[in-house]
Design an enzyme around this catalytic site. Sequence first.
Site, mmCIF file in Angstrom:
data_model
loop_
_atom_site.group_PDB
_atom_site.id
_atom_site.type_symbol
_atom_site.label_atom_id
_atom_site.label_comp_id
_atom_site.label_asym_id
_atom_site.label_seq_id
_atom_site.Cartn_x
_atom_site.Cartn_y
_atom_site.Cartn_z
ATOM 1 N N TYR B 98 0.845 -1.199 0.000
ATOM 2 C CA TYR B 98 0.000 0.000 0.000
ATOM 3 C C TYR B 98 0.874 1.241 0.000
ATOM 4 C CZ TYR B 98 -3.150 3.675 1.562
ATOM 5 O OH TYR B 98 -3.866 4.833 1.632
ATOM 6 N N GLU B 186 -3.188 7.435 -4.467
ATOM 7 C CA GLU B 186 -3.135 6.169 -3.735
ATOM 8 C C GLU B 186 -2.963 5.015 -4.710
ATOM 9 O OE1 GLU B 186 -5.788 5.061 -0.041
ATOM 10 O OE2 GLU B 186 -6.828 4.354 -1.826
#
Lengths: 373, 373, 295, 295
Positions: B98, B186
């Site tokens: 992530y 992201e």
Amino acid sequence: MKLYEFQAKEVFNEAGIPIPKSRLIQSIDELSIALETVGLPCVLKSQVLSGGRGKRGLIQVVKTKEEAHQEAKKLFTHEANIKSLLVEEAIDIDQEVYISITVEPEAAKALLIASSEGGIDIETLAVEQPEKIVKYPIDIRDGLQNFQATEVAYGFNFKPDITKQMIKILLKLYTVFKQYDAELVEINPLFITKQGLVVAGDGKIMIDDNSAFRQTRYAQDLSDYRTEAEYEANRAGIPFIQFDGDIGLMCAGAGLTTTVYDLINYEGGTVANYLEFGGPNYKKALEAMEICLKVPSKVILIVTFGTIARADVMAEGIVDAIKRLKPDRPIVTCIRGTNEARAVEILKSAGLEPLFDTEEAVRKAVALSKEAK
Amino acid sequence: MKLYEFQAKEVFNEAGIPIPKSRLIQSIDELSIALETVGLPCVLKSQVLSGGRGKRGLIQVVKTKEEAHQEAKKLFTHEANIKSLLVEEAIDIDQEVYISITVEPEAAKALLIASSEGGIDIETLAVEQPEKIVKYPIDIRDGLQNFQATEVAYGFNFKPDITKQMIKILLKLYTVFKQYDAELVEINPLFITKQGLVVAGDGKIMIDDNSAFRQTRYAQDLSDYRTEAEYEANRAGIPFIQFDGDIGLMCAGAGLTTTVYDLINYEGGTVANYLEFGGPNYKKALEAMEICLKVPSKVILIVTFGTIARADVMAEGIVDAIKRLKPDRPIVTCIRGTNEARAVEILKSAGLEPLFDTEEAVRKAVALSKEAK
Amino acid sequence: MSIFIDKSTKVLVQGITGKEGAFWTKHMIDLGTDVVCGVTPGKAGQHVEDRPVYNTVKEAIIHHEVDASMLFVPPRLTKDAVFEALASGIKKIVTIADGIPLHDMIRIRQAAKDYKALVVGGNTSGVISPEEAMMGSFPHWIERVYKKGNIGVMTRSGSLTNEVTAMIVEKGYGVSTLIGVGGDPVPGTRFAEMLPYYEADEETKAVVIIGELGGTMEEEVAEAINKGVFTKPLVAFLGGRTAPKGQKMGHAGAIITGGKGSVEDKITALTKAGALVAKRPRAVGELLEELNVPK
Amino acid sequence: MSIFIDKSTKVLVQGITGKEGAFWTKHMIDLGTDVVCGVTPGKAGQHVEDRPVYNTVKEAIIHHEVDASMLFVPPRLTKDAVFEALASGIKKIVTIADGIPLHDMIRIRQAAKDYKALVVGGNTSGVISPEEAMMGSFPHWIERVYKKGNIGVMTRSGSLTNEVTAMIVEKGYGVSTLIGVGGDPVPGTRFAEMLPYYEADEETKAVVIIGELGGTMEEEVAEAINKGVFTKPLVAFLGGRTAPKGQKMGHAGAIITGGKGSVEDKITALTKAGALVAKRPRAVGELLEELNVPK
């Protein structure tokens, strides 16, 4: 690296800084078309990197086609080795302003310099009336901010319309400074025309050589070297300057070279050339000496005090170069530093008399240069 | 403004962040060509702006052409109103990471967030094992620096080759954050493939609406609005959300609207829609009411407490709108603020009963909404 | 004694596994420098001269107390490496890189100020306190230059430093600490900024500065003397008295200095402040003797 | 009494000649604000409400003592205007601009920290100390909201502030200073940063905060109370208890707050710290009475 005026103006134009109508010509044949584009009267501006063009007669205002051809012919055959002329519209000048951005090393900032009294006498003004020149430090993290350009521009007390143009030009000049990793961007004069427009009359951009790897647009221009030796040195990446004295200098380090230059002068000698034979060039003895021999000197003086630039490696290179090039003039060596004992052996075995003291070496070189006269 | 996955990946690709081989299709007819480019097995990813696509069945892995056609057909006719599918190569995933960059308002910095355990359970990880998530503040004047990306990347203890790819991706992700005035960039998951490559599995970019004037590349996409009313509101520049309750809300200010929403719920009522009738929209009573009437509500409740948004101007607008549109349902007003005495007169003269207390107005609206059932 | 570095200074080396880094790390250790560890991204776990290598400075300072960082890092990466050291709280940084972009150097110096740190360099051989410690690439093996003593030396030059220092040593003096501030137009640290340290150092009896044409570093030294920041004997050597004048920096350079900045102006400023200016390298040692600086 | 601004605060207005600037300057003066001068580039020599206008802040502060700057400047130009005020040494700045780019706001807040200044806004009506002074666009003429008293109010909202404050006034209280920190994701000044000023202000007997979903400003207030930075009674009103949850900020928002940040979490944090949380606007006034805050 310094850009030509026409290159600087090209950059200005792209950045949105107004420039006069102009056309670059490389020969007299292109003049007529240029005149059609630009109109008359106009200005013929020789594109050379050295300063003081006006005083040297390298800029000519012409009023007629005939005059233009006559003056252009003169300039293209001028001893200054002029490769191109910028044919530029003549501007109705109301006022000349000075602006530049450079580096302020102590504060670690960019420095905007501006004066409403620009033109060729700006340096005199700096000495005699420094209060008329604004020096405005700029934090390079934020760059020149709008309010700062506004402060500087309103400081001139121009009419509002001129001030607004000035603000934009200042902001754009900073973007050029930043984008081109510049040491200096300078507009002098910046014209305020009788029609109320603000236009760059000249342009100087100096790009930081250390940033060459990321500033690839304008490669070093070679057409401006005065001699074959200078051209060759540049190709070999060896710093070189030619003078008209008697002693050819192969030295290591700008500081030591300058000092040897001084010592030669103190002893009544003259310098034929300066050549950087140290740092990254310490293994280039052959190329260095080849270039030195192209210069009409009476003696070659080699002074080094190297650390990483090892004395023995330099001595070996010198000996090898002598063997190959068979120089026609005497060579004085004063090679010190890392492994200097070994260097001495090498030089002696080649029949040279290595010296250790700079002043002694300089005296010997000066004496030899005088004998040769 | 939120970008679609395919737009975010387009931006990533241009910035040099590796993305899987993919093809965007707008209809089932384009599927065959897409499959030829991408190969099988592949993933069909519905391009919608809402989250949780996986859990809602909007992402399908297919192994054969037949399966691909079957699933694509399903998706294109799905109630989620899917306009396009991203057909993407299936990746041999070794690990999911992530990474994101967002804003840390208190410190006034950008914040790089990273975890070697990415994927759909990242939020659970944030609660249960927050130490597995790195939060790295970035000074936006200098941006994410190489050494900082290096520190974060080596913190993961990947193999050197993966780490080097990771450093580059982090640096490039920051350039996207900066270049697009992003609230958020992201990548979750960021795949490490079995072949040792690092590839963006998904992409989310949210552009700051206040920067829309300088972020013109991706205009707000209208295809994602669920109803005609939402579309119309967006065209009129009026913030609008549709729910499925009974009371249509015309309110001023997000805070007051949210509070009225709460009060309606406390009183046992339900909300049919939220509409921003304040700030720059306070003169748009006609458009606002037109939109409200398109929503199947039982009563319209207008609550404002305006300052620059003058009460009298709003009241006049409301009265005018009622005259023109002749609404088919009761209207409760609670309009306060600048010139409210004048507003009362205007509303009364039009036969309305202006209220002054928000709770009273809410209670009345709830009562009316129940009567109408 | 010495300033900036001595035997007790714990030095980290950034770029320790590179050819240059490894070579000079050995020499720094040979001279007595307390090199505690090194950093090269991707080389964690390796050792250079028995010193452990880490991926990042952040990692290194978890395991070691570090006072100073020595950079053997290419010029283009120097800004990043300096910022990494500063961000880890290191207050003394030396970079010998030759070719650091000008605008990078402005940021480096600005950041050094913000962090209240000293960044020496680039385009220098670094800092050496003979027989104590060294950060950089000094050939300490050249005995007639790198001899311990009580003269502080600061320089903008390379080879000229050897020339001048040899003349100091020839007269029987030695060097307390030699600081090469470097030849770039924007050095990280300037002469005047180091003077308070020399002033405070009991063993330093006099300071020699080796200057150059251009800039205002020598004038700043004169100002520091005028302000009483530095009170010990100071001898300056400046090359370029007879050099032909170039107009490299357009009008701006001349404007900044108000038409000054020439060697003559520097000499005037220093002389007015009470410093002595040597005409030849040899005269530096002679002037120290004239000033009765003890040996 | 009041904090941030009172009758004696000398206020400069940036953008004073604009429509909005001129309109609100009149109202600020009407309320008693000591507006000393204004700035609009190109308008030097003009006057607004008899106050002289200058081209730049730098010019203005030559002629006037200035404590605070009020900005009526479009959102795109706000960063530049704030930087101009900061560079001139002004430590209190209010901007009401709605639509300041997010990355600009980060720089504004960062710069405010560097300059140890307070920048209130954007997306707010500003700051008002009723019957004393006002910086912003408050309709002070609405008597049932802008009444002088001893309750400090801080808010992230616009209309909701009127709603809640009216309920405070309805109970017989008034406002010492009302600060609209603004509704942007990155406000220049945060609730907790103003608490020490309210704590120090003798006349402020309690503080009301009007919060919202999202962010951590309310949690920071709870922390300030826990740390003893603020010891007076505090009542909070938070809208959005029943609001449907959007997932606007992807995973990052949830990760930053560790899955928290909802209205329930804010209520828990504030309640634990000893603050009271009102469920309805009306309850704010009732809770102040329950706490026996004098009127």
